[in-house]
Design an enzyme around this catalytic site. Structure first.
Site, PDB file in Angstrom:
ATOM      1  N   TYR A 126       4.219  31.893  35.697  1.00 18.67           N
ATOM      2  CA  TYR A 126       4.086  32.262  36.794  1.00 18.67           C
ATOM      3  C   TYR A 126       4.323  31.046  37.021  1.00 18.67           C
ATOM      4  CZ  TYR A 126       1.615  32.321  41.376  1.00 18.67           C
ATOM      5  OH  TYR A 126       1.688  32.249  42.563  1.00 18.67           O
TER       6      TYR A 126
ATOM      7  N   GLY B 184       4.149  28.200  39.448  1.00 16.42           N
ATOM      8  CA  GLY B 184       4.060  26.945  39.199  1.00 16.42           C
ATOM      9  C   GLY B 184       3.191  26.344  37.761  1.00 16.42           C
ATOM     10  N   LYS B 185       3.664  26.870  36.441  1.00  9.87           N
ATOM     11  CA  LYS B 185       3.226  26.011  35.390  1.00  9.87           C
ATOM     12  C   LYS B 185       4.326  25.648  34.969  1.00  9.87           C
ATOM     13  CE  LYS B 185      -1.081  29.429  35.488  1.00  9.87           C
ATOM     14  NZ  LYS B 185      -0.917  30.199  34.280  1.00  9.87           N
ATOM     15  N   ASN B 186       3.694  25.201  33.319  1.00  2.77           N
ATOM     16  CA  ASN B 186       4.531  23.693  32.934  1.00  2.77           C
ATOM     17  C   ASN B 186       6.498  24.551  33.066  1.00  2.77           C
ATOM     18  OD1 ASN B 186       2.102  22.783  33.676  1.00  2.77           O
ATOM     19  ND2 ASN B 186       2.983  21.452  31.238  1.00  2.77           N
TER      20      ASN B 186
END
Length: 368
Positions: free
Chosen positions: A182, A184-186
């Site tokens: 997704y 916004g993940k790292n």
């Protein structure tokens, strides 16, 4: 304004690389799966230290297929935690099984191994710990219990790209590990994406078939499968971003260390703890607050965005009322839901911005 996350800044820093990768896919016309996805699978498996990686369309799909490959189905139970994003429980329900919750332990807010064994029944088909906020659960203890009962462990590593426990990467310890990409993940796609990593050849084969309509070969459907394929553009973008992930992780860790140094000793907040032998990758920097809502309002007034991960535990969500849980069943999870606040943290953030957030948290307008 200090944003909670700045995806525009990340794109700007990689614009030429990402644009070239996307244009390459458009020129190749390999829009679904294709060579870019296959290359990303190989590179991400190497990053995690596993034999296989199978790319899919979301982290939820990764969890769903990993459960199915482990033999989970209707009538089974899967033990997990209530303090997580709802997708963890939803994937269990997609498989036809029932989520059975155990509380989290109070330091890391990950699965409490001391409470795990009591939740295991003859119907338990898998254990699904969540590596919350970027720190791995206590897999040594969890695996020891699982091995005694002959139950597979599937790691929900959707928030833990590159996290480690005694040098072992997240996703490489259980029978499989599941990641989300997704945005916004790292390691985030420019859209949706997910992956399953595993060292089990049979699981890998099954998951590859299930993601693509259960096909052994084109139009030969051996299983009742799904359309969970990753598209070629996301594979290409993720290949670009994977090359930068370690630098981004170290930037996150530096920001977290600075936050913890500045906030340590505050009577108003409790900073997160990185346990010995673990590598926390700080997908979220979540403090616990005496008055979370007041602090969030104060920071918003100061132009600082924050987040809540997660304000309602899964067992108290209306969608899962049919499971029969009630308030008070999981007190550590419920307390955390009331007092956690996620502060801005992302690689492009500056040290000065970290200091501004910490300073705002100590202002008399809030604490006094």
């Amino acid at each position: 304004m200090i944003p909670f996350l700045d995806l525009k800044a990340q794109y700007a820093s990689l614009k030429s690389e990402i644009d070239a990768a996307v244009l390459g896919v458009l020129a190749s016309a390999q829009y679904v799966l294709g060579e870019e996805v296959a290359q990303f699978e190989r590179e991400f498996a190497a990053y995690c230290g596993t034999k296989h990686a199978i790319a899919v369309n979301t982290g939820t799909s990764a969890l769903h297929l990993a459960l199915l490959a482990a033999g989970v189905g209707p009538g089974d139970e899967v033990v997990t935690v209530p303090f997580t994003f709802v997708a963890t429980a939803s994937a269990i329900c997609y498989s036809g099984a029932t989520p059975v919750f155990v509380d989290v332990e109070p330091v890391t807010l990950t699965m409490d191994p001391q409470k795990l064994e009591a939740a295991i029944t003859p119907r338990t088909k898998a254990i699904l710990p969540v590596h919350l906020y970027g720190q791995m659960a206590d897999l040594d203890a969890i695996m020891a219990i699982a091995d005694r009962h002959g139950i597979p462990v599937i790691e929900d590593a959707c928030q833990a790209h590159g996290a480690e426990d005694k040098g072992r990467r997240a996703g490489s310890i259980g029978v499989s590990g599941c990641f989300s990409f997704y945005p916004g993940k790292n390691l985030g796609a420019c859209g949706e994406g997910g992956i399953v990593v595993t060292n089990d050849d049979d699981h890998a084969k099954t998951i590859r078939m299930l993601r693509d309509w259960g096909q052994e070969q084109r139009y030969h459907h051996a299983l009742k499968g799904f359309n969970y394929r990753m598209d070629g553009i996301q594979g290409a973008i993720l290949r670009v971003k994977l090359r930068h992930l370690e630098d981004w992780t170290e930037a996150r860790r530096a920001h977290a260390k600075r936050y913890s140094s500045l906030l340590k000793g505050s009577p108003e907040v409790k900073v997160p703890v990185e346990l010995e032998g673990r590598r926390h990758v700080y997908h979220v920097y979540a403090v616990r607050c005496r008055d979370r809502d007041a602090l969030q309002r104060h920071l918003q007034a100061e132009g600082i965005q924050t987040g809540l991960h997660y304000p309602i535990p899964v067992h108290l969500q209306k969608a899962h009322a049919d499971l029969g849980y009630k308030p008070g069943d999981f007190p550590v999870s419920e307390a955390a839901a009331r007092n956690v606040l996620s502060l801005p943290i992302y690689p492009e953030m500056t040290a000065r911005q970290v200091e501004q957030v910490a300073a705002a948290m100590e202002q008399e307008a809030y604490v006094g």
